[in-house]
Design a protein around this motif. Sequence first.
Motif, short mmCIF file in Angstrom:
data_model
loop_
_atom_site.label_atom_id
_atom_site.label_comp_id
_atom_site.label_asym_id
_atom_site.label_seq_id
_atom_site.Cartn_x
_atom_site.Cartn_y
_atom_site.Cartn_z
N UNK A 104 1.27 -1.48 0.34
CA UNK A 104 0.48 0.21 -0.02
C UNK A 104 0.95 1.03 0.25
N UNK A 105 0.04 2.71 -0.34
CA UNK A 105 0.64 3.36 -0.98
C UNK A 105 0.42 4.27 0.70
N UNK A 106 2.16 4.31 1.18
CA UNK A 106 1.89 5.28 2.65
C UNK A 106 1.58 6.88 2.57
N UNK A 107 0.66 7.46 3.83
CA UNK A 107 -0.11 8.61 3.19
C UNK A 107 -0.06 8.81 5.30
N UNK A 108 0.54 9.79 4.96
CA UNK A 108 1.11 11.01 6.87
C UNK A 108 0.44 11.93 6.40
N UNK A 109 0.66 13.09 7.46
CA UNK A 109 0.69 14.09 7.30
C UNK A 109 1.87 15.58 7.43
N UNK A 110 1.90 16.00 7.29
CA UNK A 110 3.39 17.02 6.80
C UNK A 110 2.94 18.26 7.39
N UNK A 111 2.95 18.78 8.01
CA UNK A 111 2.73 20.26 8.85
C UNK A 111 3.79 20.98 8.42
N UNK A 112 3.41 22.29 7.21
CA UNK A 112 4.55 23.51 6.67
C UNK A 112 5.22 24.51 7.56
N UNK A 113 5.90 24.89 8.33
CA UNK A 113 6.27 25.99 8.63
C UNK A 113 6.77 26.93 8.08
N UNK A 114 6.58 28.11 7.77
CA UNK A 114 7.51 29.11 7.80
C UNK A 114 7.70 29.99 9.01
N UNK A 115 9.19 30.09 8.73
CA UNK A 115 10.20 31.02 10.18
C UNK A 115 9.46 30.60 11.75
N UNK A 116 8.44 29.01 11.64
CA UNK A 116 8.50 28.51 12.63
C UNK A 116 7.15 28.59 13.35
N UNK A 117 6.25 29.41 11.93
CA UNK A 117 4.88 29.09 11.89
C UNK A 117 3.80 28.24 10.92
N UNK A 118 3.21 27.69 12.00
CA UNK A 118 2.38 26.68 10.80
C UNK A 118 1.86 28.20 10.04
N UNK A 119 1.76 27.08 8.18
CA UNK A 119 1.70 27.56 7.24
C UNK A 119 0.43 26.42 6.97
N UNK A 120 0.61 25.32 6.81
CA UNK A 120 0.04 24.22 6.12
C UNK A 120 0.22 22.88 6.53
N UNK A 121 -0.82 22.00 6.81
CA UNK A 121 -0.73 20.76 7.06
C UNK A 121 -1.43 19.82 5.76
N UNK A 122 -0.73 18.85 5.40
CA UNK A 122 -1.05 18.62 3.87
C UNK A 122 -0.88 16.63 4.26
N UNK A 123 -1.72 15.85 3.38
CA UNK A 123 -1.44 14.58 3.60
C UNK A 123 -1.21 13.79 2.81
N UNK A 124 -0.02 13.60 2.66
CA UNK A 124 0.98 12.67 1.06
C UNK A 124 1.77 11.94 2.00
N UNK A 125 2.46 11.33 1.08
CA UNK A 125 3.60 10.28 0.80
C UNK A 125 5.30 10.74 1.25
#
Length: 288
Positions: A26-47
Amino acid sequence: MGRITARRRVTRYTIGERTARREDHLTVEEPLEIRVGGQALAVTMRTPGHDVELALGLLVSEGIVHDREDVVTARHCAGAPPGASDGGGEFNVLDVRLAAGVTVPDSARHALTMTSACGLCGKDSIEAVRSRSVHAVRDDGVLVDPAWLAGLPDRMRLAQSVFERTGGLHAAALVDVERDELLVVREDVGRHNAVDKVVGWAVREGRLPLRGTVLVLSGRAGFELAQKASMAGIPVVASVSAPSSLAVDLAEEVGLTLAGFVRGTSLVVYAGDRRVRPTSVTATQVSA
C-alpha cells in the motif's frame, strides 16, 4: 528516504476461484506540517519523500517564493532520527526559513489544512487563488508535436517506481521540449503534492521560471494544478484525463496550453493550441 510503502495482509476474491490470503503493498499516507519561520502555514496529507520539494513547491503556488534565493533553509524540525534525510517518514514537521525581505502575505497567514485530494481546501474563495505570478506564462516560441506530446504519459509511467508496487499513486513529470528530456518525475498519493514536488525540485535546481517545458499529469487537470503550472511559468500542461471547466478558463486567461485525454495516439487541446503544431498526425476541428 522514508517509508513510502507499507505491507498489509489482504484477502483476494476471484469469482469462481478459491479465495486467497496474501500480502499486498500500500502507498503510505502521512500528514506533513509545513511551517515558515516557525509559524504553521499548511498541513497536507502526503506520501513521505521529497518533503522539502513539496514545501517549496507549495510556497511557489502561494506566491511566497519565486526563486532559490528566497529560501535560506528548509529542513525537518528537531526530533528527527539521526541520519534521516529529506523525505523521512518518521518525522512530519518541516520548517522553511525565508530570506530577508521575503514575507508571507496576509492571505496565506492562516494555516491551510489540505487532504491528499485537494490543494486548495484552505482557500476562502476561488478569487483568492487567481494570484499573479512573477513568472508569467509567455509566448516564447515553444512548439510541440501532437504525436510527441501524446507519448509523454507513457514515458512518465516507465519512470514511476512506486506505482508498480502499489498502483495507488499520482505522478507529475517535467519535460524539456527542446532537448526532449524527462527532467524529473515525482509520485504522491495527492496529485497536487506531486506537482508541488516537481516545482520544488525546480526551485532547488534554480530553474524557475520553467520556460520551454511540459508538465505531465497522471490524472485530471483541475484548476489548482493549472494554477500551480502558471505560477511556475510552465507553458504546456498535458493530462491523461480531462480538465475542469475552471482549469480551461484559467489556461485561456494566463496563456497556458492545456491538453487533456493525452493517451496513446490522441489528445484534446482545450486552450492554447497555437503551441501545438501537427507534423505527424491529422488535426481535426470539432464544432459544438
